[in-house]
Design an enzyme around this catalytic site. Structure first.
Site, PDB file in Angstrom:
ATOM      1  N   ASP A  33       0.927  -1.099  -0.027  1.00  0.00           N
ATOM      2  CA  ASP A  33      -0.063   0.014   0.125  1.00  0.00           C
ATOM      3  C   ASP A  33       0.878   1.362  -0.149  1.00  0.00           C
ATOM      4  O   ASP A  33       1.639   1.557  -0.969  1.00  0.00           O
ATOM      5  CB  ASP A  33      -0.966   0.075   1.294  1.00  0.00           C
ATOM      6  CG  ASP A  33      -2.266  -1.095   0.988  1.00  0.00           C
ATOM      7  OD1 ASP A  33      -2.626  -1.402  -0.052  1.00  0.00           O
ATOM      8  OD2 ASP A  33      -2.395  -1.933   2.044  1.00  0.00           O
ATOM      9  N   THR A 139       4.384  -6.828   8.837  1.00  0.00           N
ATOM     10  CA  THR A 139       3.132  -6.674   8.013  1.00  0.00           C
ATOM     11  C   THR A 139       2.073  -6.421   8.834  1.00  0.00           C
ATOM     12  O   THR A 139       0.753  -5.943   8.412  1.00  0.00           O
ATOM     13  CB  THR A 139       2.687  -8.082   7.522  1.00  0.00           C
ATOM     14  OG1 THR A 139       2.716  -9.044   8.664  1.00  0.00           O
ATOM     15  CG2 THR A 139       3.757  -8.490   6.368  1.00  0.00           C
ATOM     16  N   GLY A 181     -12.141   2.784  20.317  1.00  0.00           N
ATOM     17  CA  GLY A 181     -13.510   3.152  20.182  1.00  0.00           C
ATOM     18  C   GLY A 181     -13.612   4.560  21.231  1.00  0.00           C
ATOM     19  O   GLY A 181     -14.432   5.310  20.853  1.00  0.00           O
ATOM     20  N   ARG A 263      -7.956  -6.019  16.829  1.00  0.00           N
ATOM     21  CA  ARG A 263      -7.386  -6.189  15.491  1.00  0.00           C
ATOM     22  C   ARG A 263      -6.773  -7.348  15.384  1.00  0.00           C
ATOM     23  O   ARG A 263      -6.655  -8.262  16.028  1.00  0.00           O
ATOM     24  CB  ARG A 263      -6.026  -5.160  15.357  1.00  0.00           C
ATOM     25  CG  ARG A 263      -6.515  -3.651  15.554  1.00  0.00           C
ATOM     26  CD  ARG A 263      -5.385  -2.602  15.123  1.00  0.00           C
ATOM     27  NE  ARG A 263      -4.918  -2.761  13.836  1.00  0.00           N
ATOM     28  CZ  ARG A 263      -5.474  -1.889  12.888  1.00  0.00           C
ATOM     29  NH1 ARG A 263      -6.508  -1.293  13.015  1.00  0.00           N
ATOM     30  NH2 ARG A 263      -5.013  -2.060  11.606  1.00  0.00           N
ATOM     31  N   ALA A 311       2.512   1.943  17.758  1.00  0.00           N
ATOM     32  CA  ALA A 311       3.365   2.087  16.674  1.00  0.00           C
ATOM     33  C   ALA A 311       5.013   2.452  17.379  1.00  0.00           C
ATOM     34  O   ALA A 311       5.935   1.996  16.816  1.00  0.00           O
ATOM     35  CB  ALA A 311       3.049   3.527  16.108  1.00  0.00           C
ATOM     36  N   HIS A 435       7.421  27.508  36.908  1.00  0.00           N
ATOM     37  CA  HIS A 435       5.906  27.896  37.619  1.00  0.00           C
ATOM     38  C   HIS A 435       5.697  28.953  36.573  1.00  0.00           C
ATOM     39  O   HIS A 435       6.448  29.843  36.579  1.00  0.00           O
ATOM     40  CB  HIS A 435       6.171  28.015  38.938  1.00  0.00           C
ATOM     41  CG  HIS A 435       4.700  28.555  39.325  1.00  0.00           C
ATOM     42  ND1 HIS A 435       3.620  27.853  39.670  1.00  0.00           N
ATOM     43  CD2 HIS A 435       4.290  30.049  39.796  1.00  0.00           C
ATOM     44  CE1 HIS A 435       2.620  28.488  39.954  1.00  0.00           C
ATOM     45  NE2 HIS A 435       3.030  29.784  40.041  1.00  0.00           N
TER      46      HIS A 435
END
Length: 456
Positions: A33, A139, A181, A263, A311, A435
């Site tokens: 891809d 992959t 979600g 997944r 990742a 601060h």
């Protein structure tokens, strides 16, 4: 013959390729891809671009507190989507530039192992064979589906389609209250969609500290996001509207359903069985602490190892593999890996939760500092959330940290470093923090664990 061939150009594969090139190795990457994989094209980056839009919408809605009276505004979802695509395109081009600069060969096509030193690639021009001394499998994964949920890519969708919507639905049911979600619930709710989360487990974000999960659930409900836990989906029926039928008999009528139940690893049809690469019960590629498979010279990184589907873990694994190829092998450690959830407010965590420490028999002390007591957070009008630090009761060594609040994903870096270097509560507390700043909340949480926080 290349020194290294990498099957997959996601955050594991492309990072490994660049580091290998930096170390003087000849490298080829096979990607079917686009470079960047799921993270850049269908995950981390596009969702964060949309989260940025949601954050600005949230700020506009709450601008009156700053003396900014917004009498009306127009939210153009198409423009937000265009910007998201531009962000992705820019970063993909950046990786292509780095490949060219590093003299990395890129072959576009579907690759398959046909030997322990060979990948056969089906390209638009036919088959091409690639030979390499070492092969790295990277992959990745794709959204999991359950056929009974009626996925059609239009009204019943996954995160892939959610990132390419052309128009927002009025209502949406999200099946699965995990990280993905919860992030999409935040995005779509801020954009005006009526959102309901359905989660089989007792809570959303079940893998986080219980205090974090409870806090976000309360915030979601406060913002109009319905949260239904401890209930399974029986079926999804389609008519003029989509009806989600729950196991308890309740029916949720909606416009669109987003399936976010995890997944699936991309380990099928890449030649693993033919070459003899061993797989685990979940279809994961089995690797040792050096990311080596059972086949000499074949390594695996990223989601397909089923270590941690993040990742930055894939990138760290890729770097570790290629550095081990040219130097003294070092094992991969997963003890200190920060996790980030881009809800509003953000959530971040690293190290042990209170529950995990107790299960390990570790006596702990905890310190918690609310952003309501942070001068910078009050000035920003972002006071929701807290910093929680977990430390060993006897040594005061910091074992973990959990943050809900503004810039949590940035702040977690300090706690991650503290865990990595074995710092104590005192060492963090005695480090002067600027601060007013948000990192002061980390210092105060360490002080709170020692029963001497100044501002609470």
């Amino acid at each position: 013959m290349y020194d290294v061939a990498i099957l997959g150009g996601g955050p594991g594969g492309y990072v490994a390729a660049i580091r290998a090139a930096q170390l003087g190795l000849s490298v080829v990457v096979v990607e079917k891809d686009e470079l960047g994989g799921t993270c850049l094209n269908r995950g981390c980056i596009p969702t964060k671009a949309l989260v940025s839009t949601a954050e600005r919408l949230h700020q506009i809605k709450n601008s009156a507190a700053f003396g900014i009276e917004v009498t009306g505004y127009n939210f153009n979802f198409q423009k937000a989507a265009e910007r998201k695509n531009q962000v992705v395109e820019r970063l993909v081009k950046g990786i292509h530039y780095l490949f060219k600069k590093s003299k990395i060969t890129l072959i576009k096509g579907t690759g398959k192992l046909t030997g322990k030193n060979e990948i056969t690639v089906e390209t638009s021009d036919g088959l091409e064979k690639v030979e390499a001394k070492n092969i790295i499998l990277a992959t990745g994964s794709k959204p999991a589906l359950i056929s009974a949920l009626g996925y059609d890519g239009e009204r019943v969708i996954t995160s892939d389609e959610a990132l390419n919507l052309e128009k927002l639905p009025a209502e949406m049911v999200i099946i699965g209250g995990g990280v993905i979600g919860s992030e999409f619930a935040t995005i779509f709710s801020e954009m005006g969609v009526k959102v309901t989360i359905v989660e089989l487990l007792p809570s959303i974000l079940a893998n986080t500290d219980k205090e974090v999960s409870r806090y976000l659930t309360t915030l979601f409900k406060k913002r109009g996001i319905q949260v239904k836990t401890k209930v399974a989906v029986k079926e999804v029926k389609k008519g003029e509207k989509v009806t989600v039928v729950l196991e308890n008999g309740e029916e949720l009528v909606t416009d669109m359903v987003l399936i976010s139940i995890g997944r699936v690893l991309n380990t099928k049809d890449i030649g693993l069985e033919e070459v003899g690469v061993a797989l685990g019960p979940k279809g994961e590629v089995l690797v040792d602490e050096y990311l080596r498979t059972n086949v000499e010279n074949i390594y695996a990184i990223g989601d397909i190892t089923s270590k941690m589907q993040l990742a930055h873990v894939a990138s760290a694994q890729g770097i570790r593999v290629v550095e081990n190829l040219v130097g003294e092998p070092q094992p991969m450690s997963y003890d200190v890996v920060p996790g980030c959830i881009f809800t509003l407010p953000e959530i971040a965590m690293v190290g042990l939760t209170s529950q995990e420490a107790e299960e390990k028999g570790i006596k702990i002390i905890t310190g918690k500092f609310p952003f309501q007591a942070s001068g910078k957070a009050v000035a920003m009008e972002e006071t929701e959330g807290f910093v929680k630090i977990i430390a060993d009761f006897y040594t005061h060594r910091i074992l973990g940290g959990h943050i809900v609040g503004p810039h949590a994903t940035d702040l977690i870096g300090e706690i991650a470093l503290a865990v990595q270097k074995g710092l104590t509560l005192e060492e963090v507390a005695h480090t002067i923090h600027a601060h007013p700043s948000l990192p002061e909340a980390v210092m105060e949480a360490a002080e709170a664990a020692l029963n001497r926080a100044i501002h609470i």
